[in-house]
Design an enzyme around this catalytic site. Structure first.
Site, PDB file in Angstrom:
ATOM      1  N   ASN A  69       0.875  -1.169   0.000  1.00 16.53           N
ATOM      2  CA  ASN A  69       0.000   0.000   0.000  1.00 16.53           C
ATOM      3  C   ASN A  69       0.913   1.219   0.000  1.00 16.53           C
ATOM      4  O   ASN A  69       1.469   1.568   1.027  1.00 16.53           O
ATOM      5  CB  ASN A  69      -0.895  -0.037   1.253  1.00 16.53           C
ATOM      6  CG  ASN A  69      -1.693   1.249   1.423  1.00 16.53           C
ATOM      7  OD1 ASN A  69      -1.786   2.054   0.505  1.00 16.53           O
ATOM      8  ND2 ASN A  69      -2.271   1.427   2.614  1.00 16.53           N
ATOM      9  N   TRP A  70       1.044   1.816  -1.179  1.00 15.62           N
ATOM     10  CA  TRP A  70       1.982   2.941  -1.293  1.00 15.62           C
ATOM     11  C   TRP A  70       1.452   4.217  -0.651  1.00 15.62           C
ATOM     12  O   TRP A  70       2.195   5.192  -0.517  1.00 15.62           O
ATOM     13  CB  TRP A  70       2.300   3.202  -2.775  1.00 15.62           C
ATOM     14  CG  TRP A  70       3.263   2.221  -3.377  1.00 15.62           C
ATOM     15  CD1 TRP A  70       3.949   1.230  -2.733  1.00 15.62           C
ATOM     16  CD2 TRP A  70       3.664   2.152  -4.755  1.00 15.62           C
ATOM     17  NE1 TRP A  70       4.739   0.557  -3.616  1.00 15.62           N
ATOM     18  CE2 TRP A  70       4.585   1.096  -4.867  1.00 15.62           C
ATOM     19  CE3 TRP A  70       3.324   2.879  -5.902  1.00 15.62           C
ATOM     20  CZ2 TRP A  70       5.179   0.744  -6.077  1.00 15.62           C
ATOM     21  CZ3 TRP A  70       3.910   2.533  -7.120  1.00 15.62           C
ATOM     22  CH2 TRP A  70       4.831   1.481  -7.198  1.00 15.62           C
ATOM     23  N   LYS A  71       0.162   4.243  -0.345  1.00 11.00           N
ATOM     24  CA  LYS A  71      -0.459   5.460   0.214  1.00 11.00           C
ATOM     25  C   LYS A  71      -0.195   6.634  -0.750  1.00 11.00           C
ATOM     26  O   LYS A  71      -0.149   6.415  -1.963  1.00 11.00           O
ATOM     27  CB  LYS A  71       0.038   5.713   1.635  1.00 11.00           C
ATOM     28  CG  LYS A  71      -0.147   4.477   2.516  1.00 11.00           C
ATOM     29  CD  LYS A  71       0.045   4.714   3.969  1.00 11.00           C
ATOM     30  CE  LYS A  71      -0.174   3.398   4.719  1.00 11.00           C
ATOM     31  NZ  LYS A  71      -0.112   3.557   6.171  1.00 11.00           N
ATOM     32  N   HIS A  99      -9.609   1.598   4.538  1.00 13.86           N
ATOM     33  CA  HIS A  99      -8.354   1.730   5.291  1.00 13.86           C
ATOM     34  C   HIS A  99      -8.586   2.682   6.469  1.00 13.86           C
ATOM     35  O   HIS A  99      -9.346   3.647   6.352  1.00 13.86           O
ATOM     36  CB  HIS A  99      -7.248   2.266   4.375  1.00 13.86           C
ATOM     37  CG  HIS A  99      -5.904   2.200   5.019  1.00 13.86           C
ATOM     38  ND1 HIS A  99      -5.487   3.140   5.932  1.00 13.86           N
ATOM     39  CD2 HIS A  99      -4.909   1.295   4.919  1.00 13.86           C
ATOM     40  CE1 HIS A  99      -4.272   2.809   6.357  1.00 13.86           C
ATOM     41  NE2 HIS A  99      -3.899   1.684   5.757  1.00 13.86           N
ATOM     42  N   GLU A 123      -6.920   5.029   7.624  1.00 13.38           N
ATOM     43  CA  GLU A 123      -6.647   6.444   7.339  1.00 13.38           C
ATOM     44  C   GLU A 123      -7.846   7.088   6.638  1.00 13.38           C
ATOM     45  O   GLU A 123      -8.133   8.265   6.843  1.00 13.38           O
ATOM     46  CB  GLU A 123      -5.361   6.569   6.504  1.00 13.38           C
ATOM     47  CG  GLU A 123      -4.126   6.308   7.366  1.00 13.38           C
ATOM     48  CD  GLU A 123      -2.939   5.738   6.618  1.00 13.38           C
ATOM     49  OE1 GLU A 123      -2.906   5.784   5.380  1.00 13.38           O
ATOM     50  OE2 GLU A 123      -2.013   5.224   7.300  1.00 13.38           O
ATOM     51  N   GLU A 137      -5.717  -4.709  10.575  1.00 11.30           N
ATOM     52  CA  GLU A 137      -4.664  -3.717  10.795  1.00 11.30           C
ATOM     53  C   GLU A 137      -4.939  -2.952  12.085  1.00 11.30           C
ATOM     54  O   GLU A 137      -5.702  -1.975  12.078  1.00 11.30           O
ATOM     55  CB  GLU A 137      -4.631  -2.716   9.634  1.00 11.30           C
ATOM     56  CG  GLU A 137      -4.315  -3.329   8.294  1.00 11.30           C
ATOM     57  CD  GLU A 137      -3.693  -2.319   7.352  1.00 11.30           C
ATOM     58  OE1 GLU A 137      -2.583  -2.576   6.865  1.00 11.30           O
ATOM     59  OE2 GLU A 137      -4.303  -1.251   7.125  1.00 11.30           O
ATOM     60  N   GLY A 194       2.338   2.342  10.717  1.00 14.56           N
ATOM     61  CA  GLY A 194       3.320   3.417  10.547  1.00 14.56           C
ATOM     62  C   GLY A 194       4.054   3.781  11.834  1.00 14.56           C
ATOM     63  O   GLY A 194       4.742   4.792  11.894  1.00 14.56           O
ATOM     64  N   SER A 250       3.144  -2.132  10.296  1.00 10.70           N
ATOM     65  CA  SER A 250       4.594  -2.236  10.493  1.00 10.70           C
ATOM     66  C   SER A 250       5.168  -3.605  10.121  1.00 10.70           C
ATOM     67  O   SER A 250       6.084  -4.105  10.782  1.00 10.70           O
ATOM     68  CB  SER A 250       4.981  -1.847  11.931  1.00 10.70           C
ATOM     69  OG  SER A 250       4.627  -0.499  12.186  1.00 10.70           O
ATOM     70  N   GLY A 266       2.648  -1.148   4.289  1.00  3.16           N
ATOM     71  CA  GLY A 266       2.733   0.271   3.949  1.00  3.16           C
ATOM     72  C   GLY A 266       4.165   0.702   3.703  1.00  3.16           C
ATOM     73  O   GLY A 266       4.736   0.488   2.628  1.00  3.16           O
ATOM     74  N   GLY A 267       4.793   1.277   4.719  1.00  8.59           N
ATOM     75  CA  GLY A 267       6.138   1.858   4.589  1.00  8.59           C
ATOM     76  C   GLY A 267       7.148   0.944   3.919  1.00  8.59           C
ATOM     77  O   GLY A 267       7.915   1.379   3.049  1.00  8.59           O
TER      78      GLY A 267
END
Ligand code: PGA
Length: 251
Positions: free
Chosen positions: A9-11, A94, A96, A166, A172, A212, A233-234
Site C-alpha cells: 500500500n503505497w499510500k 483503510h 486512514e 490492521e 506506521g 509495520s 505500507g512503509g
C-alpha cells in the site's frame, strides 16, 4: 490451503517515474513467488503501473473507490473506471480513510458491493485503536466492523473478499502486534465469518495482517496458522525490502 497475498500500500507516495522503476526492479525479484503479489498505488500511477506490470505476476490495485458508477461526485473514481483500465484489486476502508475522510462501516459496505459489481477484488481493512485494545474491546470492534462490511454479500462474494486486520496503533509506528495477538485477532474474525456464513466460507477467506510489517518480521507473522499474508505500507516503498517480504518463505 489458502494462498498468501502480499499487498503493498503505497499510500500517497511515488511519482510515475518512481513507480515504473520500482516495478521494473521488483519484477525479477518476485517472478518465482508462489504468493500473490499486489501493489496498491495512487490513482495517478495506475495506468503506468498496469503497463509496466503487464506480462508479470504483479497485480495492480487502487487504494479507494466510490460506490456509485458515475455522476456528480467531483474528484471521485468509480469501480467501473478502475475496471476499465485493468485494475484488479482495491483497498476499501483503510483506517486512514475512516479517520481522515469520514469513511464509515456503511460506506465500506456499499463500496465492497460496488467492487464486486465490477469484478474487483476488495481488500477490506478492519482494526482497533490503542484505547479500544486497552479497554479489552479489540475483538468486539474488529468482528463488528467485519460483520457490517460483509452485510448482504453472497457466500461466494465473502469467499472472494480479502480482509486486512490492521490494528491502528501498529500502522506506521514501528510497533507490530505480536504474531500470537495478530493470529488470535484474525481467528476471531474468521470465527465471526464462520458463525454468519458457515465454516466452509470462513476457511476460504484470506485474512491478512497489516501494521509495520517489514522484511525482518514477515516470516514470523505469515507462518502463523491464520495469517494469510500482509498489507504492507512503509516497507512496500523499497523494491528490495518488499521483495524480501514477498519471498519470506524462501529465507
Ligand atoms: P505500515 O502501513 O506498514 O506502514 O504500518 C500499513 C498500512 O497502513 O496498510
Amino acid at each position: 490451503m489458502r494462498k498468501k497475498v502480499i499487498a503493498g500500500n503505497w499510500k500517497m507516495n511515488m511519482l510515475p517515474d518512481a513507480a515504473i522503476r520500482f516495478i521494473d526492479e521488483l519484477t525479477p525479484l518476485v517472478k518465482n513467488s508462489e504468493n500473490e503479489v499486489v501493489l496498491c498505488v495512487p490513482y495517478t500511477d495506475l495506468f503506468y503501473s498496469l503497463l509496466t506490470a503487464q506480462n508479470t505476476n504483479i497485480k495492480i490495485g487502487a487504494q479507494n473507490m466510490h460506490w456509485e458508477e458515475s455522476g456528480a461526485y467531483t474528484g471521485e473514481i468509480s469501480g467501473e473506471m478502475l475496471k476499465a483500465i485493468g485494475v484488479e484489486y482495491v483497498i476499501i476502508g483503510h483506517s486512514e480513510r475512516r479517520q481522515y475522510f469520514a469513511e464509515t462501516d456503511e460506506t465500506v459496505n456499499k463500496k465492497i458491493k460496488s467492487a464486486f459489481k465490477y469484478d474487483l477484488k476488495p481488500i477490506v481493512c478492519v482494526g482497533e485503536t490503542l484505547e479500544e485494545r486497552e479497554a479489552g474491546k479489540a475483538e468486539e470492534i474488529i468482528t463488528s466492523q467485519t460483520e457490517k462490511a460483509l452485510d448482504g454479500l453472497t457466500n461466494e462474494q465473502v469467499e472472494n473478499t480479502i480482509i486486512a486486520y490492521e490494528p491502528i496503533w501498529a500502522i506506521g509506528t514501528g510497533k507490530t502486534a505480536t504474531s500470537e495477538d495478530a493470529n488470535n485477532a484474525i481467528k476471531a474474525i474468521r470465527n465471526k465469518i464462520s458463525n454468519i456464513y458457515g465454516q466452509m466460507v470462513a476457511e476460504r477467506v484470506i485474512i491478512q495482517y497489516g501494521g509495520s510489517v517489514k522484511a525482518s518480521n514477515a516470516k514470523e507473522l505469515f507462518t502463523m496458522s491464520d495469517i494469510d499474508g500482509g498489507l504492507v505500507g512503509g516497507a512496500s516503498l523499497k523494491s528490495k525490502e518488499f521483495a524480501d517480504i514477498v519471498n519470506y518463505n524462501n529465507s
